[in-house]
Design a protein around this motif. Structure first.
Motif, PDB file in Angstrom:
ATOM      1  N   ARG A 129       0.938  -1.014  -0.223  1.00  0.00           N
ATOM      2  CA  ARG A 129      -0.408   0.045  -0.199  1.00  0.00           C
ATOM      3  C   ARG A 129       1.094   1.427   0.082  1.00  0.00           C
ATOM      4  NH1 ARG A 129      -3.486  -3.368   3.156  1.00  0.00           N
ATOM      5  NH2 ARG A 129      -2.151  -3.018   5.099  1.00  0.00           N
ATOM      6  N   LYS A 130       2.425   1.297   0.406  1.00  0.00           N
ATOM      7  CA  LYS A 130       2.786   2.871   1.051  1.00  0.00           C
ATOM      8  C   LYS A 130       4.005   2.856  -0.572  1.00  0.00           C
ATOM      9  CE  LYS A 130       6.394   3.705   3.202  1.00  0.00           C
ATOM     10  NZ  LYS A 130       8.080   3.434   4.240  1.00  0.00           N
ATOM     11  N   ASN A 131       3.992   1.726  -1.304  1.00  0.00           N
ATOM     12  CA  ASN A 131       5.070   1.413  -2.558  1.00  0.00           C
ATOM     13  C   ASN A 131       3.855   2.141  -3.671  1.00  0.00           C
ATOM     14  OD1 ASN A 131       7.175   1.311  -1.344  1.00  0.00           O
ATOM     15  ND2 ASN A 131       7.272  -1.129  -1.682  1.00  0.00           N
ATOM     16  N   LYS A 132       2.538   2.066  -3.472  1.00  0.00           N
ATOM     17  CA  LYS A 132       1.299   2.725  -4.625  1.00  0.00           C
ATOM     18  C   LYS A 132       1.614   3.734  -4.807  1.00  0.00           C
ATOM     19  CE  LYS A 132      -2.278  -0.979  -4.254  1.00  0.00           C
ATOM     20  NZ  LYS A 132      -3.863  -0.690  -3.825  1.00  0.00           N
ATOM     21  N   ASP A 133       2.085   4.472  -4.262  1.00  0.00           N
ATOM     22  CA  ASP A 133       2.331   6.180  -4.386  1.00  0.00           C
ATOM     23  C   ASP A 133       3.853   6.662  -4.999  1.00  0.00           C
ATOM     24  OD1 ASP A 133       0.442   6.778  -3.240  1.00  0.00           O
ATOM     25  OD2 ASP A 133       0.320   7.148  -1.536  1.00  0.00           O
ATOM     26  N   LYS A 134       4.914   5.741  -4.767  1.00  0.00           N
ATOM     27  CA  LYS A 134       6.103   5.721  -5.283  1.00  0.00           C
ATOM     28  C   LYS A 134       6.116   6.070  -6.729  1.00  0.00           C
ATOM     29  CE  LYS A 134       9.264   2.843  -3.348  1.00  0.00           C
ATOM     30  NZ  LYS A 134       9.784   1.804  -2.875  1.00  0.00           N
ATOM     31  N   GLY A 135       5.094   5.451  -7.410  1.00  0.00           N
ATOM     32  CA  GLY A 135       5.640   5.671  -9.054  1.00  0.00           C
ATOM     33  C   GLY A 135       5.621   4.141 -10.113  1.00  0.00           C
ATOM     34  N   TYR A 225       5.876  -6.188  -4.813  1.00  0.00           N
ATOM     35  CA  TYR A 225       4.776  -4.856  -4.945  1.00  0.00           C
ATOM     36  C   TYR A 225       4.259  -6.232  -6.621  1.00  0.00           C
ATOM     37  CZ  TYR A 225       2.472  -1.436  -6.922  1.00  0.00           C
ATOM     38  OH  TYR A 225       1.047  -0.050  -7.326  1.00  0.00           O
TER      39      TYR A 225
END
Length: 282
Positions: A129-135, A225
């Motif tokens: 969930r945190k890495n969804k915003d990583k691009g 991911y």
């Protein structure tokens, strides 16, 4: 299987009844022993789904009688994981055991059963969930060049001083022959490939044949991911199982990679035992 015919002395069998194929046994010859094909992940005796118990017993009888007649002294055969043929695998196993087969080993096969609630570890879900915003950008690619040359081959060389079972040319050939059944998914960050997973699509079952990451991808948890993304994707597509293969590795004292086993269980896999049987034909 002809792409690696130079590596094995093929002796695969076809069983017919009234000229209709009812079973196949992919196998290769090794001196006086027939072995479930060592160029395949699973192998085993594969039967038509409409066979009853007595017919399966007759198939096993026919195979063993034939092998005796042509001079084989032993048959080493791997049990087909139950999620591939359900109850039929058990009936084949029972019929083989009636010949006082010895269980000489067992592989651990890991797979997600989509008929049950997903059980991905909470820590992995937290990072996902945190890495969804990583691009991250995930792409299904038509060729394997980038993943093989920039990720898979260097990673296996660096970590294990080994090579993939398939060369780039071999996997590309298989893709050209089975374009809808072999798929490559890569994950990128700012245009740089970080990881990839090669999928064999078997209809209601998908299997990850290869999964690898670069050093940069490892820091970004890119492979994890990508795996979770594909787990959700295949569930949404109505697949029954997502197999992540075996974790067997003779370089470990236990005979399997403990860390890899833990990772696959944390991704939601169940452990299935695949027995290896040896039958004396003399």
């Amino acid at each position: 299987m002809d792409y690696h015919s130079d590596r094995f002395d093929d002796f695969s069998l076809i069983v017919r009844k009234d000229n209709e194929i009812v079973a196949v046994l992919p196998a290769n010859k090794s001196t006086d022993e027939l072995i479930s094909h060592q160029g395949l992940t699973y192998g085993g005796l594969i039967t038509r789904k409409n066979l009853d118990v007595e017919s399966i017993k007759a198939v096993v009888d026919a195979v063993l009688t034939f092998l005796k007649d042509v001079g084989f002294k032993f048959l080493e055969i791997r049990e087909l994981p139950t999620f591939y043929q359900c109850d039929l695998s058990h009936y084949v196993f029972t019929a083989l055991m009636d010949y006082t087969a010895n269980i000489i080993g067992a592989n651990k096969v890991l797979a997600i059963d989509y008929n049950k609630p997903l059980s991905i570890h909470k820590t992995k879900l937290k990072h996902y969930r945190k890495n969804k915003d990583k691009g991250f950008e995930i792409k299904e690619e038509d060729n394997f060049d980038e993943f093989w040359n920039q990720v898979l081959v260097p990673r296996l060389k660096d970590r294990h001083n080994t090579k993939p079972v398939h060369t780039l040319q071999e996997i590309s050939l298989l893709k050209s022959r089975y374009s809808n059944h072999i798929k490559q998914f890569n994950i990128y960050l700012k245009g740089e490939i970080l990881a990839g997973i090669t999928i064999f699509d078997k209809g209601h079952i998908v299997k990850s044949q290869y999964g690898a990451t670069t050093a940069s991808g490892e820091k970004e948890r890119a492979l994890e991911y990508l795996f979770i993304n594909l787990i959700y994707k295949f569930k949404a597509e109505g697949k029954s199982y997502f197999s992540m293969g075996t974790v067997m590795d003779k370089s470990y004292p236990e005979g399997y990679n403990i860390g890899l086993l833990r990772q696959k269980i944390e991704l939601g896999c169940n452990e299935y035992k695949q027995n290896i049987l040896r039958i004396s034909l003399v």
